[in-house]
Enzyme design. Structure first.
Site, short mmCIF file in Angstrom:
data_model
loop_
_atom_site.label_atom_id
_atom_site.label_comp_id
_atom_site.label_asym_id
_atom_site.label_seq_id
_atom_site.Cartn_x
_atom_site.Cartn_y
_atom_site.Cartn_z
N LYS A 213 0.87 -1.25 -0.09
CA LYS A 213 -0.02 -0.26 -0.02
C LYS A 213 0.90 1.25 -0.22
O LYS A 213 0.67 2.20 -0.72
CB LYS A 213 -0.84 -0.14 1.14
CG LYS A 213 -1.91 1.13 1.37
CD LYS A 213 -2.97 0.98 2.48
CE LYS A 213 -3.78 2.15 2.91
NZ LYS A 213 -4.58 1.68 3.99
N GLU A 219 10.59 -4.56 4.79
CA GLU A 219 10.49 -6.09 4.18
C GLU A 219 10.31 -6.08 2.71
O GLU A 219 10.92 -6.79 2.02
CB GLU A 219 9.75 -6.98 4.93
CG GLU A 219 9.93 -6.95 6.47
CD GLU A 219 9.35 -6.14 7.34
OE1 GLU A 219 9.09 -4.81 6.88
OE2 GLU A 219 9.03 -6.49 8.40
N GLY A 274 -5.07 -2.47 5.13
CA GLY A 274 -4.08 -3.62 4.72
C GLY A 274 -4.92 -5.00 4.85
O GLY A 274 -5.12 -5.71 4.03
N ARG A 275 -5.48 -5.26 6.23
CA ARG A 275 -6.12 -6.47 6.41
C ARG A 275 -7.36 -6.57 5.92
O ARG A 275 -7.94 -7.66 6.10
CB ARG A 275 -6.21 -6.79 8.09
CG ARG A 275 -6.69 -5.62 8.77
CD ARG A 275 -6.25 -5.79 10.41
NE ARG A 275 -6.87 -4.50 10.97
CZ ARG A 275 -6.06 -3.34 11.02
NH1 ARG A 275 -5.35 -3.13 10.44
NH2 ARG A 275 -6.69 -2.36 11.90
N GLU A 360 -5.23 -7.35 14.89
CA GLU A 360 -4.65 -6.16 14.48
C GLU A 360 -6.04 -5.17 14.83
O GLU A 360 -5.55 -3.96 15.06
CB GLU A 360 -3.93 -6.12 13.05
CG GLU A 360 -3.02 -5.05 12.94
CD GLU A 360 -2.29 -5.20 11.79
OE1 GLU A 360 -1.18 -5.80 11.71
OE2 GLU A 360 -2.72 -4.85 10.69
N HIS A 391 -5.21 -34.33 16.96
CA HIS A 391 -4.00 -35.05 17.59
C HIS A 391 -2.84 -34.43 18.18
O HIS A 391 -1.86 -34.82 18.24
CB HIS A 391 -3.56 -35.87 16.28
CG HIS A 391 -4.61 -36.84 15.72
ND1 HIS A 391 -4.67 -38.02 16.08
CD2 HIS A 391 -5.56 -36.36 14.85
CE1 HIS A 391 -5.62 -38.56 15.42
NE2 HIS A 391 -5.97 -37.51 14.65
N LYS A 511 7.45 -0.95 12.48
CA LYS A 511 8.22 -0.61 11.22
C LYS A 511 9.31 0.41 11.43
O LYS A 511 10.35 0.61 10.78
CB LYS A 511 7.24 0.16 10.21
CG LYS A 511 6.19 -0.82 9.71
CD LYS A 511 5.41 -0.12 8.72
CE LYS A 511 4.55 -1.22 8.00
NZ LYS A 511 3.51 -0.72 7.18
C1 G6Q Z 1 -2.84 -4.12 8.00
C2 G6Q Z 1 -1.43 -3.61 8.41
C3 G6Q Z 1 -0.20 -4.27 8.02
C4 G6Q Z 1 0.23 -3.84 6.54
C5 G6Q Z 1 1.88 -4.23 6.13
C6 G6Q Z 1 2.23 -3.85 4.93
O1 G6Q Z 1 -3.85 -3.74 8.23
O2 G6Q Z 1 -1.53 -2.08 8.05
O3 G6Q Z 1 -0.33 -5.52 8.05
O4 G6Q Z 1 -0.70 -4.56 5.62
O5 G6Q Z 1 2.57 -3.61 7.04
O6 G6Q Z 1 1.96 -2.52 4.52
P1 G6Q Z 1 2.26 -2.22 3.08
O7 G6Q Z 1 1.14 -2.84 1.99
O8 G6Q Z 1 2.03 -0.79 3.18
O9 G6Q Z 1 3.61 -2.68 2.71
#
Ligand code: G6Q
Length: 552
Positions: A213, A219, A274-275, A360, A391, A511
């Site tokens: 996003k 990462e 994001g989620r 989250e 199990h 982050k």
């Molecule tokens: C989700 C969070 C988090 C995010 C990641 C990746 O709701 O905000 O999990 O999706 O940190 O972020 P970017 O898409 O900006 O790389």
């Protein structure tokens, strides 16, 4: 857990909350055995069905009065207004000043959803159309790599919300996936993730989707640059990047800076968290895997559940009922966790996906107004597919000292009929929920001729609650409905607790934190460390381990 602190105190002062506390004292010792014995119709009455999803919540420690009071609580907490505010695009993500409109991602063409005076639905469909066109070209072999070969491998690079949804959906819908293409997902900054995902891949036939996003996540950007290097090492020309990299992002400037042609960028908007983004352009890998038609069916599934959530009376409303039951166990029984147990191998990543969605969203310690809460908020969600979990950890659910409400998920038909395996699978699901609810009494254990010394070990007290969720078959539509069911259950819970379910300041902190330490690990000179004594010592130890490893 009740904490003593200066708080808003609002939730616990609500009449319905107080009534629920009193009601809890009355019914906390009631056993599901007697609830079922007194009411032979309970197993059919305490159920609800919508959009082809059947929810049996009769094996919960509730009476009609509990449900009535929980619904009263939802109304007192303003859930009806909150639902409307979300669907209408009001800025309910208060701490980030944003609308929360994942529901607009599945709004049909022609519907109007206004944010800041603008209808966002045409934009949603414009992106979906571009995604569909691109996916068809990749799937059909018309989109070719730099050397003219068709794409056979798709690697999504993203993390958190830009990874968990795509991975889960790919696994869940593998049955519908193009069999002659390989899909892999890189999220971890551990180089192993990248190395293993690219192992055996031919760069000429590989497409990277950089999903971020913000397009600044450490990462993802690190992995994206590794991918760039990997590709250039093989194809040797900068122009190759345009054929082998596309981006999914809201940040066109950073995408262009990375070297991806913004014509190959698929956008989304700040009102998609994001989620909550697996059905936005973040789902590009899903669409390439299952095709645009199936992707649209998945969106239609989401939409059906959206409509149900928005319009169904609360006593029949699946996400509301599930959300309220989660509140009931979390805040009155003091349950710390919820187990999600899908009896379908394709849903193996579903619990991991839900962990982010739920934890989250509702792992918050202050209300939306910034006041500390004096009640517990989001429980820990976890799980594994059945029967594997049986199990391993089910022992604790059956006979441990903790109360763990469970969601069991099963299907009428399997996508892979192998002998009578599906009946065996489902027999296990039903047997587990039955055993959890009813247990085995001392009398029953003795009647089986159990040696006296073993009797206490073989007694199951029962009264362990569960929901059972059944659907016909795991299709793209069903997956959309299931995910949406949990999205809105989370929203219901967050609304009761009065938290902002759509921010994630804890993630933002993570982050930023590592950035300070990176140079301390990388510098040639011994760095001057200003952390606590533990962190300082660990950094020194790591540096010397690293040195020793280089020497050997
Ligand atoms: C989700 C969070 C988090 C995010 C990641 C990746 O709701 O905000 O999990 O999706 O940190 O972020 P970017 O898409 O900006 O790389």
């Amino acid at each position: 857990m009740k904490k003593k602190s200066k708080t808003s105190g609002r939730l616990r002062e609500r009449p319905a909350w107080e009534a629920l506390e009193e009601h809890y004292r009355k019914i906390r010792d009631l056993h599901l055995r007697s609830l079922f014995a007194e009411d032979p119709g309970r197993g059919e009455r305490l159920t609800s069905e919508a959009a082809g999803i059947y929810l049996d919540y009769s094996k919960n420690r509730v009476t009609d009065e509990t449900v009535r009071l929980l619904i009263r609580l939802a109304v007192e907490c303003g859930l009806p207004e909150a639902i409307e505010a979300m669907f209408q695009g009001k800025k309910i993500n208060v701490t980030e000043g944003r609308a929360v409109l994942h529901t607009a991602l599945r709004a049909p063409r022609g519907e109007r959803v206004i944010v800041d005076g603008q209808d966002v639905v045409p934009g949603v469909h414009a992106v979906l159309d571009r995604m569909a066109e691109f996916s068809e070209r990749v799937r059909g072999g018309q989109w070719r790599g730099y050397g003219g070969r068709p794409i056979r491998n798709v690697i999504n690079i993203g993390i958190g919300g830009s990874d968990l949804g795509p991975v889960m959906a790919y696994e869940a819908l593998r049955h519908y996936s193009s069999g002659d293409m390989t899909f892999r997902f890189v999220s971890n900054v551990d180089g192993t993730d990248f190395a293993e995902a690219t192992r055996g891949m031919d760069p000429e036939e590989t497409l990277f989707i950089i999903s971020s996003k913000t397009f600044t996540t450490l990462e993802t950007m690190t992995n994206a640059f590794s991918a760039r290097g990997w590709m250039l090492k093989a194809l040797r020309h900068e122009e190759a990047i345009a054929r082998h990299f596309v981006a999914v992002s809201t940040n066109a400037r950073e995408v262009a800076k990375f070297g991806i042609d913004t014509a190959n960028m698929f956008g989304f908007w700040d009102w998609v968290g994001g989620r909550y983004s697996m059905d936005s352009a973040i789902g590009l890998s899903t669409m390439i895997a299952i095709g645009p038609e199936n992707f649209r069916l998945m969106l239609a599934g989401f939409r059906e559940m959206d409509e149900h959530f928005r319009t169904a009376p609360f006593e029949k409303n699946l996400p509301v009922l599930m959300g309220l039951l989660a509140v009931w166990y979390n805040n009155f029984f003091g349950a710390q966790t919820v187990a999600v147990l899908p009896y379908d191998q394709y849903l193996k990543r579903f619990p991991a996906y839900l962990q982010q969605l739920t934890m989250e969203s509702n792992g918050k310690h202050v209300t939306i107004e910034g006041l500390p809460v004096d009640y517990d908020t989001g429980p820990v969600y976890w799980g594994e597919p059945g029967t594997n979990g049986q199990h391993s950890f089910y022992q604790l659910i059956h006979q441990g000292t903790r109360l763990i409400p469970c969601d069991f998920i099963g299907f009428g038909r399997t996508l892979n009929p192998v002998g009578d395996q599906h009946d065996l699978l489902m027999a296990n699901l039903f047997a587990q929920t039955e055993a959890l609810a009813f247990g085995r009494t001392e009398g029953e254990v003795r009647a089986e001729g159990t040696p006296e010394g073993l009797v206490p070990h073989r007694v199951f007290e029962g009264n362990r609650p569960s929901n059972t969720i059944l659907a016909g078959r795991l299709t793209p539509e069903t997956l959309g409905k299931l995910v949406c069911l949990y999205e809105h259950s989370v929203f219901t819970q967050g609304t009761i607790w009065g938290v902002d379910s759509f921010d994630q300041w804890g993630v933002e902190l993570g982050k930023a934190l590592a950035k300070r330490i990176i140079p301390e690990l990388e510098s040639v000179e011994e760095p001057r460390l200003g952390h606590d004594s533990s962190t300082n010592a660990l950094i020194r130890r790591y540096r010397s381990l690293k040195k020793a490893a280089t020497r050997n």
